[in-house]
Design a protein around this motif. Structure first.
Motif, mmCIF file in Angstrom:
data_model
loop_
_atom_site.group_PDB
_atom_site.id
_atom_site.type_symbol
_atom_site.label_atom_id
_atom_site.label_comp_id
_atom_site.label_asym_id
_atom_site.label_seq_id
_atom_site.Cartn_x
_atom_site.Cartn_y
_atom_site.Cartn_z
ATOM 1 N N ARG A 30 0.972 -1.175 -0.068
ATOM 2 C CA ARG A 30 -0.053 -0.087 0.019
ATOM 3 C C ARG A 30 0.843 1.320 -0.306
ATOM 4 O O ARG A 30 0.377 2.263 -0.555
ATOM 5 N N LYS A 31 1.927 1.092 0.248
ATOM 6 C CA LYS A 31 3.047 2.494 0.398
ATOM 7 C C LYS A 31 3.253 2.817 -0.902
ATOM 8 O O LYS A 31 3.400 3.949 -1.201
ATOM 9 N N SER A 32 3.347 1.783 -2.028
ATOM 10 C CA SER A 32 3.847 2.374 -3.365
ATOM 11 C C SER A 32 2.695 3.155 -3.825
ATOM 12 O O SER A 32 2.967 4.075 -4.792
ATOM 13 N N HIS A 33 1.247 2.808 -3.599
ATOM 14 C CA HIS A 33 0.220 3.569 -4.174
ATOM 15 C C HIS A 33 -1.176 3.075 -3.356
ATOM 16 O O HIS A 33 -1.329 1.906 -2.931
ATOM 17 N N GLY A 34 -1.709 4.027 -2.912
ATOM 18 C CA GLY A 34 -3.048 3.873 -2.099
ATOM 19 C C GLY A 34 -4.105 3.059 -2.641
ATOM 20 O O GLY A 34 -4.725 2.218 -1.754
ATOM 21 N N ASN A 35 -4.369 2.959 -4.225
ATOM 22 C CA ASN A 35 -5.220 2.262 -4.702
ATOM 23 C C ASN A 35 -4.605 1.062 -5.241
ATOM 24 O O ASN A 35 -3.812 1.070 -6.033
ATOM 25 N N ALA A 36 -5.068 -0.113 -4.777
ATOM 26 C CA ALA A 36 -4.575 -1.510 -4.992
ATOM 27 C C ALA A 36 -4.399 -1.855 -6.706
ATOM 28 O O ALA A 36 -3.688 -2.187 -7.437
ATOM 29 N N MET A 37 -5.777 -1.255 -7.295
ATOM 30 C CA MET A 37 -5.851 -1.593 -8.584
ATOM 31 C C MET A 37 -5.095 -0.845 -9.567
ATOM 32 O O MET A 37 -4.429 -1.138 -10.429
ATOM 33 N N LEU A 38 -4.914 0.511 -9.122
ATOM 34 C CA LEU A 38 -4.089 1.609 -9.878
ATOM 35 C C LEU A 38 -2.664 0.970 -9.672
ATOM 36 O O LEU A 38 -1.807 1.095 -10.628
ATOM 37 N N GLY A 39 -2.183 0.634 -8.447
ATOM 38 C CA GLY A 39 -0.955 0.263 -8.450
ATOM 39 C C GLY A 39 -0.524 -0.887 -9.560
ATOM 40 O O GLY A 39 0.524 -0.873 -9.966
ATOM 41 N N LEU A 40 -1.472 -1.976 -9.407
ATOM 42 C CA LEU A 40 -1.235 -3.003 -10.299
ATOM 43 C C LEU A 40 -1.120 -2.618 -11.755
ATOM 44 O O LEU A 40 -0.291 -3.071 -12.496
ATOM 45 N N VAL A 41 -2.060 -1.730 -12.036
ATOM 46 C CA VAL A 41 -2.067 -1.182 -13.413
ATOM 47 C C VAL A 41 -0.533 -0.415 -13.955
ATOM 48 O O VAL A 41 -0.215 -0.469 -14.744
ATOM 49 N N MET A 42 -0.504 0.511 -12.958
ATOM 50 C CA MET A 42 1.010 1.009 -13.250
ATOM 51 C C MET A 42 2.072 0.130 -13.271
ATOM 52 O O MET A 42 2.977 0.314 -14.123
ATOM 53 N N ASN A 43 2.153 -0.903 -12.434
ATOM 54 C CA ASN A 43 3.335 -1.930 -12.602
ATOM 55 C C ASN A 43 3.080 -2.713 -13.880
ATOM 56 O O ASN A 43 4.208 -2.953 -14.843
ATOM 57 N N MET A 44 1.961 -2.886 -14.279
ATOM 58 C CA MET A 44 1.518 -3.722 -15.648
ATOM 59 C C MET A 44 2.057 -2.649 -16.819
ATOM 60 O O MET A 44 2.687 -3.184 -17.954
ATOM 61 N N MET A 45 1.763 -1.432 -16.752
ATOM 62 C CA MET A 45 2.216 -0.489 -17.912
ATOM 63 C C MET A 45 3.677 -0.352 -18.051
ATOM 64 O O MET A 45 4.131 -0.210 -19.105
ATOM 65 N N GLN A 46 4.419 -0.587 -16.757
ATOM 66 C CA GLN A 46 5.847 -0.475 -16.731
ATOM 67 C C GLN A 46 6.234 -1.609 -17.567
ATOM 68 O O GLN A 46 7.325 -1.429 -18.321
ATOM 69 N N THR A 47 5.766 -2.760 -17.241
ATOM 70 C CA THR A 47 6.187 -3.953 -18.023
ATOM 71 C C THR A 47 6.013 -3.763 -19.392
ATOM 72 O O THR A 47 6.664 -4.281 -20.279
ATOM 73 N N ILE A 48 4.870 -3.386 -19.729
ATOM 74 C CA ILE A 48 4.363 -3.358 -21.179
ATOM 75 C C ILE A 48 5.304 -2.248 -21.891
ATOM 76 O O ILE A 48 5.841 -2.605 -23.186
ATOM 77 N N VAL A 49 5.521 -1.288 -21.399
ATOM 78 C CA VAL A 49 6.464 -0.167 -21.970
ATOM 79 C C VAL A 49 7.957 -0.644 -22.385
ATOM 80 O O VAL A 49 8.449 -0.549 -23.391
ATOM 81 N N LEU A 50 8.615 -1.491 -21.287
ATOM 82 C CA LEU A 50 9.529 -1.795 -21.455
ATOM 83 C C LEU A 50 9.681 -3.245 -22.228
ATOM 84 O O LEU A 50 10.635 -3.107 -23.404
ATOM 85 N N VAL A 51 8.627 -3.889 -22.387
ATOM 86 C CA VAL A 51 8.561 -4.877 -23.705
ATOM 87 C C VAL A 51 8.561 -4.081 -25.101
ATOM 88 O O VAL A 51 9.096 -4.772 -26.011
#
Length: 273
Positions: A30-51
Motif C-alpha cells: 500500500r505504500k507504493s500506491h493507495g489504490n491497489a488496482m491503480l498500483g497493479l495497472v501502473m506496474n503492468m504499464m511499466q512492464t508493457i512499455v519495457l517490452v
C-alpha cells in the motif's frame, strides 16, 4: 503496559509472526500506491512499455534472428519479467525499514519482518502482473504455449530470491555508507540492463563473451527460464543451482551483517550537520 504477558507456545509464536508478516506485507504494498488496482495497472504499464521498447530495438537493430524459434514477444517477456522481479526485489529489500525506523518501536516488529514483507510485496505484485499480462496477450492477440510453466515460474522465484538476497547485503551496509551503497545499487541495476542476458541467448555466445556474463545469477535464471518456456531451446551454459547457491550465501552474509549493524545503529547516524 500493566497487563500480564502470556507466554505463547512455538506454534502460537509462529502463527503470530506469520500474521505480522502478512500485515507488514500489505502495508509495504500500500505504500507504493493507495489504490491497489491503480498500483497493479501502473506496474503492468511499466512492464508493457519495457517490452515495447525492446521489441522496437530488436526490430530496428535486426536482432530478431538471434531469438529462439517461437513467439518473439514471449521471448522478450521471459527476460523482462525476471529482470523486473529481480531488480524490484533488490530495491524493495535494500530500502526496507531498518533498526532505527519508527516502526521498530512497536514490540513485535523486527527487521526480519520488514525484510520479508518488502520481498513478499514485490513477489505478489510481479506475479499478479505476470498473470494478467500473459492472459491479456493470450486472449486478445495470439494463443501462447509454455512448455514447462511450473519450472519457468520457479526461475522467476529464483530471480526474486537472488534479488532479495543482494538487497539484504545492501541493507546491512547502508547505515555505514549510505551514499556508496546507493551508487552501487544504481550501478548494479543499470548494468543488469545488459548483463542479465535478456537480449540474447547464452548458447549463441562465444566463450570469451560468456565469461563476461556468467558471474551474474540473473543471467542463469533468464537462460534457464527460456529453456523451460520454449521447447526448441535447451540451455547448455547456464545452471539454476548457481544462482541458488549464490543467493543462499548472500542471504547469510546479509543477515549476519544486518545483525551486526543492528547492534550499533543509531538515529544520529542519519543526522545532518
Amino acid at each position: 503496559m500493566f497487563t500480564p504477558q502470556r507466554r505463547k507456545g512455538k506454534i502460537g509464536t509462529g502463527f503470530s509472526i506469520l500474521g505480522l508478516i502478512y500485515h507488514a506485507t500489505v502495508r509495504s504494498i500500500r505504500k507504493s500506491h493507495g489504490n491497489a488496482m491503480l498500483g497493479l495497472v501502473m506496474n503492468m504499464m511499466q512492464t508493457i512499455v519495457l517490452v515495447a521498447v525492446f521489441y522496437v530495438m530488436f526490430d530496428i537493430l535486426g536482432m530478431r534472428g538471434s531469438a529462439v524459434r517461437g513467439d518473439f514477444l514471449l521471448y522478450i517477456m521471459s527476460g523482462i519479467f525476471l529482470f523486473l522481479t529481480h531488480t524490484k526485489a533488490l530495491g524493495a529489500v535494500a530500502g526496507a525499514e531498518g533498526p532505527t525506523s519508527a516502526m521498530m518501536k512497536h514490540a513485535p516488529m523486527t527487521t526480519a519482518v520488514t525484510i520479508g514483507s518488502a520481498a513478499l510485496g514485490v513477489l505478489y505484485i510481479q506475479t499478479l502482473s505476470l498473470l494478467v499480462v500473459l492472459f491479456i496477450y493470450h486472449v486478445a492477440f495470439t494463443p501462447i504455449s509454455i512448455d514447462r510453466p511450473i519450472e519457468a515460474y520457479g526461475m522467476l522465484l529464483l530471480s526474486w530470491f537472488t534479488g532479495a538476497a543482494i538487497g539484504t547485503v545492501l541493507l546491512a551496509a547502508k547505515p555505514w555508507a549510505p551514499n556508496a551503497v546507493g551508487v552501487i545499487q544504481q550501478l548494479y541495476s543499470r548494468a543488469n540492463m545488459i548483463a542479465s542476458g535478456k537480449m540474447f541467448l547464452a548458447n549463441t555466445l562465444s566463450y570469451t563473451m560468456l565469461k563476461l556474463f556468467d558471474w551474474n545469477p540473473l543471467f542463469h535464471t533468464i537462460d534457464q527460464a527460456r529453456g523451460y518456456v520454449f521447447i526448441n531451446y535447451n540451455p547448455h551454459y547456464s545452471s539454476w543451482t548457481y544462482p541458488l547457491y549464490v543467493g543462499l550465501a548472500l542471504l547469510m552474509i546479509g543477515l549476519m551483517g544486518e545483525f551486526y549493524t543492528r547492534q550499533y545503529a543509531s538515529v544520529s547516524w542519519g543526522a545532518r550537520r
